[in-house]
Design an enzyme around this catalytic site. Structure first.
Site, PDB file in Angstrom:
ATOM      1  N   GLU A  15     150.603  74.896 -16.955  1.00  0.00           N
ATOM      2  CA  GLU A  15     149.866  75.790 -17.839  1.00  0.00           C
ATOM      3  C   GLU A  15     150.690  77.044 -18.118  1.00  0.00           C
ATOM      4  O   GLU A  15     150.729  77.544 -19.242  1.00  0.00           O
ATOM      5  CB  GLU A  15     148.524  76.140 -17.188  1.00  0.00           C
ATOM      6  CG  GLU A  15     147.565  76.880 -18.097  1.00  0.00           C
ATOM      7  CD  GLU A  15     146.140  76.911 -17.539  1.00  0.00           C
ATOM      8  OE1 GLU A  15     145.592  75.829 -17.223  1.00  0.00           O
ATOM      9  OE2 GLU A  15     145.596  78.002 -17.393  1.00  0.00           O
TER      10      GLU A  15
ATOM     11  N   GLU B 176     153.191  76.316 -20.643  1.00  0.00           N
ATOM     12  CA  GLU B 176     152.543  76.210 -21.953  1.00  0.00           C
ATOM     13  C   GLU B 176     152.197  77.600 -22.504  1.00  0.00           C
ATOM     14  O   GLU B 176     152.439  77.889 -23.683  1.00  0.00           O
ATOM     15  CB  GLU B 176     151.265  75.362 -21.810  1.00  0.00           C
ATOM     16  CG  GLU B 176     150.520  75.182 -23.124  1.00  0.00           C
ATOM     17  CD  GLU B 176     149.168  74.496 -22.958  1.00  0.00           C
ATOM     18  OE1 GLU B 176     148.871  73.995 -21.844  1.00  0.00           O
ATOM     19  OE2 GLU B 176     148.406  74.467 -23.939  1.00  0.00           O
TER      20      GLU B 176
ATOM     21  N   CYS C 187     140.694  74.785 -16.340  1.00  0.00           N
ATOM     22  CA  CYS C 187     140.473  74.149 -15.036  1.00  0.00           C
ATOM     23  C   CYS C 187     139.016  74.073 -14.613  1.00  0.00           C
ATOM     24  O   CYS C 187     138.685  73.380 -13.664  1.00  0.00           O
ATOM     25  CB  CYS C 187     141.308  74.817 -13.951  1.00  0.00           C
ATOM     26  SG  CYS C 187     141.411  76.572 -14.115  1.00  0.00           S
TER      27      CYS C 187
ATOM     28  N   SER D 240     144.207  75.310 -23.096  1.00  0.00           N
ATOM     29  CA  SER D 240     145.431  74.754 -22.537  1.00  0.00           C
ATOM     30  C   SER D 240     145.221  73.256 -22.398  1.00  0.00           C
ATOM     31  O   SER D 240     144.124  72.802 -22.072  1.00  0.00           O
ATOM     32  CB  SER D 240     145.687  75.370 -21.160  1.00  0.00           C
ATOM     33  OG  SER D 240     146.563  74.539 -20.435  1.00  0.00           O
TER      34      SER D 240
ATOM     35  N   LYS E  45     132.654  68.784 -11.420  1.00  0.00           N
ATOM     36  CA  LYS E  45     133.844  67.968 -11.131  1.00  0.00           C
ATOM     37  C   LYS E  45     133.480  66.481 -11.102  1.00  0.00           C
ATOM     38  O   LYS E  45     134.335  65.620 -11.322  1.00  0.00           O
ATOM     39  CB  LYS E  45     134.452  68.383  -9.792  1.00  0.00           C
ATOM     40  CG  LYS E  45     135.155  69.740  -9.829  1.00  0.00           C
ATOM     41  CD  LYS E  45     136.508  69.665 -10.493  1.00  0.00           C
ATOM     42  CE  LYS E  45     137.092  71.052 -10.691  1.00  0.00           C
ATOM     43  NZ  LYS E  45     138.244  71.048 -11.608  1.00  0.00           N
TER      44      LYS E  45
ATOM     45  N   GLU F 281     133.666  65.552 -14.594  1.00  0.00           N
ATOM     46  CA  GLU F 281     135.066  65.583 -15.031  1.00  0.00           C
ATOM     47  C   GLU F 281     135.798  64.314 -14.601  1.00  0.00           C
ATOM     48  O   GLU F 281     136.542  63.708 -15.374  1.00  0.00           O
ATOM     49  CB  GLU F 281     135.763  66.815 -14.438  1.00  0.00           C
ATOM     50  CG  GLU F 281     137.206  66.958 -14.904  1.00  0.00           C
ATOM     51  CD  GLU F 281     137.945  68.101 -14.208  1.00  0.00           C
ATOM     52  OE1 GLU F 281     138.504  68.944 -14.897  1.00  0.00           O
ATOM     53  OE2 GLU F 281     137.951  68.133 -12.952  1.00  0.00           O
TER      54      GLU F 281
ATOM     55  N   GLU G  48     139.067  60.025 -20.529  1.00  0.00           N
ATOM     56  CA  GLU G  48     140.495  60.346 -20.634  1.00  0.00           C
ATOM     57  C   GLU G  48     141.135  60.582 -19.265  1.00  0.00           C
ATOM     58  O   GLU G  48     142.336  60.702 -19.149  1.00  0.00           O
ATOM     59  CB  GLU G  48     140.706  61.542 -21.570  1.00  0.00           C
ATOM     60  CG  GLU G  48     140.056  62.845 -21.156  1.00  0.00           C
ATOM     61  CD  GLU G  48     138.626  63.008 -21.678  1.00  0.00           C
ATOM     62  OE1 GLU G  48     137.961  61.973 -21.941  1.00  0.00           O
ATOM     63  OE2 GLU G  48     138.168  64.155 -21.788  1.00  0.00           O
TER      64      GLU G  48
ATOM     65  N   CYS H 106     134.815  79.669  -8.633  1.00  0.00           N
ATOM     66  CA  CYS H 106     134.442  78.442  -7.911  1.00  0.00           C
ATOM     67  C   CYS H 106     133.773  78.714  -6.566  1.00  0.00           C
ATOM     68  O   CYS H 106     133.013  77.891  -6.072  1.00  0.00           O
ATOM     69  CB  CYS H 106     135.659  77.579  -7.670  1.00  0.00           C
ATOM     70  SG  CYS H 106     136.633  77.341  -9.147  1.00  0.00           S
TER      71      CYS H 106
END
Lengths: 409, 577, 139
Positions: B282, B285, B302, B322, B361, B364, B369, B502
Site C-alpha cells: 500500500e 501504491e 484494510c 488502495s 472479516k 471478507e 475475489e 480494530c
C-alpha cells in the site's frame, strides 16, 4: 329534565361563503394580548382530556420566541367512546378553522396543521373542501380578511394509531417518525415540531375559542361552575336508548341525569352496571356514584375524571371479562412499543385476562395484574401506559366478588 | 453547580447532569439496560426509575436532569417494587426455555440481564415467557440474529445509526408486534449491513452474535490429513485476556501463542507480518499515486466493514481505494501460495484460520475475489471459548514466540489495531520510500487518539508535505467522505469501521463493567506499548518481509504481488435508491 | 422546515397508497432518499401505522370495530358472522385478493355501533345479516 345548552352546537357550517367569521373579525381588531386576556377570563380548559387552561397555554406560546412557530389542531380523536370532535369537524367545520386562525394570529404562527384520524374519511373530505374554499375566499393565505395577517393550513391524515393523539407523539408522527411520545421537558410550546415553538389544541377547544371571541368571555363564563366554565360536548354511547353527542352546561346536571334525560335511560331492560365517564382511559363509576354534578371537579369528587367527554354506559347484563379483554387488547395493540412497562405490561395483562375467559380470576392473577398496573402507572413513558390500568383496575376492584375465585368479603 | 440530595447524601453537580450521572458520582449504582454511554438516551427499559420528592410518578434517572434542591431516592421500597415487576416483564419477553437457555447462550458470561438480576436481587418470576417461534436471521456471513432473545432496547438500532451512520436496523410495528428488523425484513445479509458487529457488542443479551466458525475449526484441527495454521490480528493480543477475567489492555501475546499451540494448530503465525507486507504494497501504491497525482486521495482498504460501507454508500469513490488486500487476506494468499510451496504441501491440505477482533472479516474471507485463501475466521471471543473448552487459559501459560516464517513483525504492524495506526505505519515506510532516509520522529502523535476525525500534515521533502486524514467509526467515515467530496484535499486517508479501530471491533470480548471509552483507551495504550518496546518498528526493515520479496514476490507492486496481494471492489449502492 | 406542502411523510405515504393500494418497496427507498434517512427507518416508521401497508392488501379492506361501545351492541356477533362469511381471521387477506379483514379499535362512531368500514365507506348500526349483504355486493 336536563336540556341541551346550544353554545357550540348549531346549524351545519361548512362553506365560507355562508359565514363571516365574527370571532376572527373581532380578534383581528384586537391586540394578541387582549385576545389571550379574553381566553384567560373565559377560564376555558383544554377539551382534549388533560384540561390545561387554554389561556395560559396561549400566553406561553405567545411569549415563546422562535424563528418559526406552528399551531396544530389535534383532530386525532381516538379515545374509545369519543366522537365529539368528529361532530365539530363535520358540522361546525368553520368554527374549528376560525379557532385555529385566531390562535395563529395570537401567537403569530407561521403555519398550521390539522392532524386528523385517517379513519375519518368523511371528515377529511369535508375539511379538504373547506380549506380549499377558505383559500379562495381569502380566509386562508395572504392578508386574511384584508388584514396584515397571513397564514395557511395543511391537512395531514393520520394512519390508524391511537397514541398519536398524544401531542408529542403527534409531533413525531408529523415529522415522519414512529408516533411514539417524547420525554418532557422540553414541552411542545417551547420545542415542538422540528424544534420550533408549537401550540397544539384540541378541536373542541378551538371551537370554544371561536365562540368565546364571538359571544364574549363573559357569556362563556356565565355558564358552568367556578372551576368548569362553559359547556362540554358529551358523547353518550353503550347501553343507552339515545346515544349521541349532547352539549351540556357544566354543573347543570349529574351523570345520571345526562344518561336518563338525554340518553333516554338504560337500553332494553338493563340496569346500569357502571359508567366509564371520560373516554376509556378513566376510572369507572359504579351506579351509586352517578349523582355528582357533571363538571371537572364533580367527576373528580366521584373518583374519576371528565377526560375527553366520552361517556360509556355499561348495562347490568354485560359480560365483564369480555369487556376487560377488549380493554386490555386496546392498550396492548395501541402501545407504541417503546417503553417496556407499557409494551410488555399490557401484553401480559391481556394474556392473563384472555386466559380467564368465561372463568374466574385467581387471587394470584389479580395480584399480578395489580402489580403490573402499578408498574405501568409509576414507570410508563406516557399517558397511554400510565392510565391503561384505570379502567381495568377499577373494574377488577369494584366487581371483585363477581370476578375472583373464592373472594371473601 | 446544582445541589441535590440523593439517598440522603448531598451532591453537587454541573447543570444538565442527569440523575443517573449524579448518582454515579456518589457511587450509587442504578440498574440500566437500554442505556449505553456512547448512545443517545432512549428511556425505554425504565429500570432506572427513581423517586423524586414532589412528583407523583417515578422518573427515569437516565433522562431526568438534576434540579436545585431535588430530593431523590434511588432504592426506596416503592422503586424496588416497580423495578422487580419491570424485570419480570423483561424476562418474560426474553425467551428462556429448556432448549435454549443461558448455558448455551453466546453471552453466558457477559449477560447484562444477569447483571441486572443481581443488581435488583430478583426474587420472583411470575409471568409466562412469550411462546412465539421466531426465525433466526442467518442471512449474513458475519452475524446471526436471534430475535427471541431481543428485548427491543434499541441499542443495536442506535449504535448502527448514531455511531455507524448506516441504519440497518429499525423498530417496526407497535404493541406486541414491535420488533427490531431490517428493511422489509430482508435480513442482515441482504441489506446495506457492513458486518462491523458493533450491534453485537452493544447488545445487552445474546440476540446478536457472530456466525460461528468454531465447529469447522474443530473439524480441521481433528483432521489428521490437514495442516492447520492460524494467524492472529494485532488487536487480539490486547483483548483476549479479558475473556479470562483479566483487565482490558492486558497484553497476552506470548501466552496466547502458547495456548493456540496447545489447541492443536500446526503453526501459529502473526497477521502483523502481513500488516508489514500491506505497508509495503500500500505504501508503494500511495507513493506512486502521490507522485503521479493519480486518483487522490488514496483511501485505505484494510477494514472490511469500511469496504462494504464505501461500496454501498460511496461507490463513485471505489477508484480511490488502495487496491491492496487487507492483512488477513494477504496472509491467506501468502500462506496458500508461498508457504504451501515452501513446506511442500498442496494448498488443498492447508487450512488457514484467522483470529480476528472483527465480524466483518468473516464476510471478507467469503468474498469471491478472495478465492477462499482464508478458510475460517474466529472472533477473539470464539478463540477464547475454544481455548476454555480444552482447559487452556490464554493468560497463564509460559509465553512462546510465533513461528518464524510468517510470524515476525515490526511494531508498525502492531499499531494497525488502533485508529491512526495504519497511517502511522505507512508514513514510517513511505518516508523511506520517497527520501531513502529513515523518519526520525517515529511516533506520529497527531494521528493517534480517539478523536473522531483527525488530520495532519507531514513534511516529507521540500516540495512534498503529506496531507493525511483519519476517520474511525462509520459515521465519522461518512463525515470524512463528505469533506473529500466537498473538495478538501488529502493524499492519504485511513478509514476504520469501528470506533477507535480494530481494538473495539465487533468480535472483541464484551465488557459490561467499564465505560466503552475506558476499554478502548486501555487496549489502544497496550498496542502502542508493544510497538514502543520493539526494536524493529518499521515495516520495510522486517527481514522476513525482505526475504519474502527476494524469494517470491520480487518487489512491491510487482506483477506477482499484484496477482496475489491486490484486489478490486464491487459497486453495491443501496438498491432502489 | 416543514412549511412546504409535500414533505410530510404520512401524507406522501397516503398518496402512494392511494395510487398503488400499498407502499411498494422502491417507493419506500425513494422516501428514504428524499428524507435522507436509512430505508430501514422509513420502513419501521411506516410499519408503525396500521392503516399503511407495505404489502398488497385485498381490494376491499374490511374494518370491524370491536371496541367497548360497539361490543356493548354485539359487535362480536357481527364480527363472527363476517369471519365465517369471508373465511378470514383478522389481518388475513383472501386468496382471490378481494378482501382483507381487520378487527380494529374504536372508529369514532360509538353512538351508532356496531360499525364496519369497507375501504372509505362507513356502515353503522349493523346486524350480521346487513354486514354480509354489504360484503356480498363487493366484487
Amino acid at each position: 329534565m336536563v336540556q341541551e345548552r346550544k353554545f357550540l352546537k348549531g346549524p351545519r357550517l361548512r362553506n365560507p361563503a355562508d359565514y363571516d367569521f365574527p370571532g376572527l373579525q373581532r380578534a383581528l381588531k384586537m391586540e394578541p394580548e387582549e385576545v389571550i386576556q379574553e381566553i384567560s377570563e373565559s377560564k376555558l380548559l383544554g377539551r382534549g382530556g388533560a384540561g390545561f387552561p387554554t389561556g395560559t397555554k396561549w400566553d406561553m406560546a405567545f411569549k415563546e420566541e422562535g424563528e418559526f412557530k406552528y399551531i396544530i389542531c389535534n383532530a386525532d380523536e381516538g379515545e374509545p367512546g369519543t366522537f365529539k370532535d368528529r361532530y365539530l369537524l363535520d358540522e361546525r367545520t368553520l368554527k374549528v378553522l376560525e379557532g385555529m386562525l385566531i390562535g395563529a394570529y395570537v401567537i403569530d404562527a407561521d403555519y398550521g396543521y390539522i392532524y386528523i384520524r385517517g379513519e375519518y374519511f368523511k371528515s377529511i373530505k369535508i375539511l379538504q373542501e373547506a380549506l380549499e374554499e377558505a383559500r379562495e375566499a381569502g380566509i386562508l393565505g395572504e392578508n386574511i380578511l384584508g388584514s396584515d395577517f397571513s397564514f395557511d393550513i395543511k391537512l395531514v391524515r393520520g394512519a390508524g394509531c391511537y397514541v398519536c393523539g398524544d401531542e408529542t407523539s403527534l409531533l413525531n408522527s408529523l415529522e415522519g417518525m414512529r408516533g411514539q411520545s417524547r420525554t418532557k421537558p422540553p414541552y411542545p410550546i417551547s420545542k415542538g415540531l422540528c424544534g420550533c415553538p408549537t401550540l397544539v389544541n384540541n378541536v373542541e377547544s378551538l371551537a370554544c375559542v371561536a365562540e368565546i371571541l364571538h359571544q364574549g368571555a363573559s357569556e362563556f363564563a356565565t355558564m358552568g361552575t367556578e372551576d368548569s366554565k362553559g359547556t362540554k360536548l358529551v358523547c353518550l354511547s353503550g347501553d343507552v336508548n339515545y346515544p349521541g353527542v349532547y352539549e351540556v352546561e357544566f354543573g347543570s346536571s349529574t351523570l345520571q341525569e345526562i344518561i336518563t334525560d338525554l340518553g333516554g335511560g338504560p337500553r332494553k331492560s338493563h340496569d346500569i352496571k357502571f359508567v366509564i365517564p371520560g373516554g376509556l382511559s378513566t376510572r369507572i363509576l359504579t351506579r351509586d356514584k352517578l349523582d355528582y354534578k357533571y363538571s371537572y371537579e364533580g367527576l373528580e369528587e366521584a373518583g374519576s375524571s371528565l377526560g375527553s367527554g366520552g361517556v360509556m354506559v355499561v348495562g347490568s347484563e354485560q359480560d365483564l371479562t369480555a369487556i376487560l379483554t377488549r380493554i386490555a387488547r386496546f392498550y396492548m395493540d395501541e402501545s407504541c412499543g417503546t417503553c417496556f412497562p407499557c409494551r410488555e405490561g399490557n401484553q401480559q395483562i391481556y394474556k392473563i385476562i384472555s386466559r380467564v375467559g368465561k372463568g374466574k380470576f385467581t387471587v394470584n392473577q389479580l395480584e399480578i395484574i395489580e402489580d403490573l398496573g402499578n408498574a405501568m402507572a409509576e414507570a410508563a413513558r406516557c399517558g397511554l401506559g400510565q392510565s391503561a390500568q384505570y379502567p381495568t383496575g377499577t373494574i377488577l376492584a369494584e366487581f371483585k366478588e363477581e370476578l375472583v375465585e373464592g373472594a371473601v368479603y | 453547580m446544582i445541589e441535590l440530595t440523593i439517598d440522603n447524601k448531598k451532591v453537587a453537580v454541573e447543570p444538565n447532569t442527569t440523575l443517573l450521572e449524579a448518582a454515579n458520582e456518589i457511587n450509587v449504582n442504578i440498574p440500566t439496560l437500554c442505556f449505553a454511554d456512547d448512545l443517545t438516551v432512549y428511556g425505554g427499559c425504565r429500570l432506572c426509575v427513581v423517586e423524586v420528592e414532589g412528583e407523583n410518578r417515578l422518573r427515569p434517572a437516565c433522562n431526568t436532569r438534576a434540579r436545585q434542591g431535588m430530593v431523590v431516592k434511588t432504592h426506596s421500597p416503592r422503586v424496588r417494587e416497580v423495578r422487580e415487576t419491570l424485570f419480570e416483564l423483561i424476562i418474560a419477553s426474553h425467551d428462556i426455555s429448556c432448549e435454549l437457555n443461558c448455558l448455551t447462550c453466546s453471552r453466558k458470561s457477559s449477560c447484562q440481564l444477569k447483571d441486572v438480576a443481581e443488581d435488583i436481587d430478583v426474587s420472583r418470576m411470575r409471568l409466562e415467557p412469550g411462546d412465539e417461534e421466531e426465525e433466526y436471521d442467518r442471512s449474513s456471513h458475519s452475524i446471526v440474529r436471534e430475535p427471541n432473545k431481543c428485548i427491543t432496547c434499541a441499542r443495536c438500532i442506535r449504535k448502527c445509526e448514531e455511531i455507524q451512520g448506516v441504519g440497518v436496523f429499525a423498530k417496526a410495528s407497535r404493541g406486541p408486534e414491535t420488533r427490531v428488523t431490517t428493511f422489509k425484513d430482508k435480513g442482515m445479509g441482504n441489506v446495506e449491513c457492513t458486518n462491523c458487529g458493533q450491534c453485537v457488542v452493544s447488545c445487552p443479551t445474546g440476540a446478536l452474535h457472530e456466525v460461528y466458525h468454531m465447529e469447522k475449526v474443530w473439524d480441521a484441527l481433528y483432521d489428521e490429513d490437514k495442516h492447520v495454521i492460524v494467524q492472529t490480528a494485532p488487536s487480539v493480543r490486547v483483548a483476549i485476556a479479558e475473556a479470562f477475567g483479566e483487565e482490558p489492555g492486558t497484553i497476552a501475546t506470548g501466552q496466547m501463542v502458547a495456548a493456540l499451540r496447545r489447541l492443536g494448530f500446526d503453526r501459529v503465525f502473526d497477521t502483523n507480518f502481513t500488516a508489514d507486507l500491506t505497508i509495503m504494497e500500500e505504501g508503494t501504491e500511495v507513493v506512486d499515486r502521490v507522485v503521479n497525482n493519480d486518483r487522490l486521495p488514496v483511501l485505505t482498504s484494510c477494514s472490511p466493514g469500511w469496504i462494504k460501507f464505501i461500496e454501498h454508500f460511496y461507490p463513485e469513490h471505489l477508484e480511490n481505494l488502495s487496491s491492496a488486500k487487507s492483512p488477513q487476506q494477504m496472509f491467506g494468499a501468502v500462506a496458500k501460495n508461498y508457504y504451501a510451496e515452501k513446506i511442500g504441501i498442496s494448498p488443498d491440505d492447508l487450512v488457514v484460520v484467522s483470529i480476528m477482533p472483527c465480524t466483518a472479516k468473516k464476510f471478507e474471507a467469503r468474498r469471491p475475489e478472495m478465492s477462499d485463501d482464508v478458510d475460517y475466521v474466529l472472533t477473539t471471543r470464539e478463540a477464547a471459548r475454544m481455548l476454555k473448552s480444552v482447559g487452556v487459559n490464554a493468560c497463564d501459560l509460559e509465553p512462546e514466540d510465533y513461528d518464524e516464517m510468517l510470524g515476525v513483525s515490526s511494531g508498525a504492524g502492531d499499531i494497525f489495531g488502533a485508529s491512526g495506526g495504519v497511517m502511522e505505519a505507512a508514513i514510517r515506510t513511505a518516508y523511506n520510500l520517497i527520501t531513502g532516509e529513515e523518519l526520525e520522529e517515529i511516533e506520529i502523535t497527531p494521528v493517534r487518539g480517539l478523536q473522531g476525525l483527525k488530520t495532519a500534515s507531514i513534511p516529507v521533502t521540500e516540495d512534498l508535505t503529506l496531507r493525511v486524514g483519519i476517520a474511525h467509526g462509520l459515521n465519522n467515515a461518512k463525515k470524512m467522505m463528505e469533506k473529500i467530496k466537498a473538495g478538501e484535499e488529502f493524499h492519504f486517508v485511513e478509514f476504520m469501521a469501528c470506533p477507535g479501530g480494530c481494538i473495539s471491533g465487533g468480535g472483541q470480548p464484551i465488557n459490561t463493567e467499564l465505560t466503552w471509552q475506558e476499554v478502548r483507551e486501555r487496549r489502544i495504550a497496550s498496542l502502542y506499548e508493544i510497538d514502543e518496546n520493539k526494536e524493529m518498528r518499521r515495516s520495510h526493515l522486517n527481514p522476513k518481509i525482505k526475504k519474502l520479496y527476494e524469494e517470491y514476490l520480487e518487489e512491491p507492486g510487482s506483477a506477482k504481488a499484484h496477482k496475489l496481494l491486490h484486489t478490486d471492489y464491487t459497486v453495491r449502492g443501496v438498491p432502489g435508491a | 422546515m416543514l412549511q412546504q406542502d409535500n414533505d410530510i411523510l404520512l401524507e406522501m405515504a397516503h398518496d402512494i397508497q392511494d395510487t398503488y393500494g400499498y407502499i411498494p418497496e422502491r417507493e419506500i427507498t425513494q422516501l428514504a432518499e428524499k428524507f435522507s434517512e436509512p430505508r430501514a427507518k422509513i420502513y419501521g416508521a411506516l410499519e408503525f401505522y396500521s392503516m399503511l401497508y407495505t404489502e398488497p392488501t385485498g381490494k376491499y379492506i374490511v374494518r370491524i370495530c370491536d371496541s367497548i361501545s360497539c361490543f356493548l351492541h354485539d359487535s362480536d356477533e357481527v364480527l363472527e358472522a363476517v369471519q365465517d362469511y369471508l373465511e378470514l381471521e383478522s389481518g388475513e387477506t383472501s386468496d382471490d385478493k378481494l378482501f382483507t379483514l381487520e378487527v380494529v379499535e374504536c372508529l369514532g362512531h360509538c353512538g351508532e355501533g356496531p360499525v364496519m368500514m369497507v375501504n372509505d365507506r362507513m356502515y353503522t348500526e349493523l346486524t350480521s345479516g346487513r354486514a354480509i349483504e354489504i360484503l356480498s355486493e363487493c366484487q
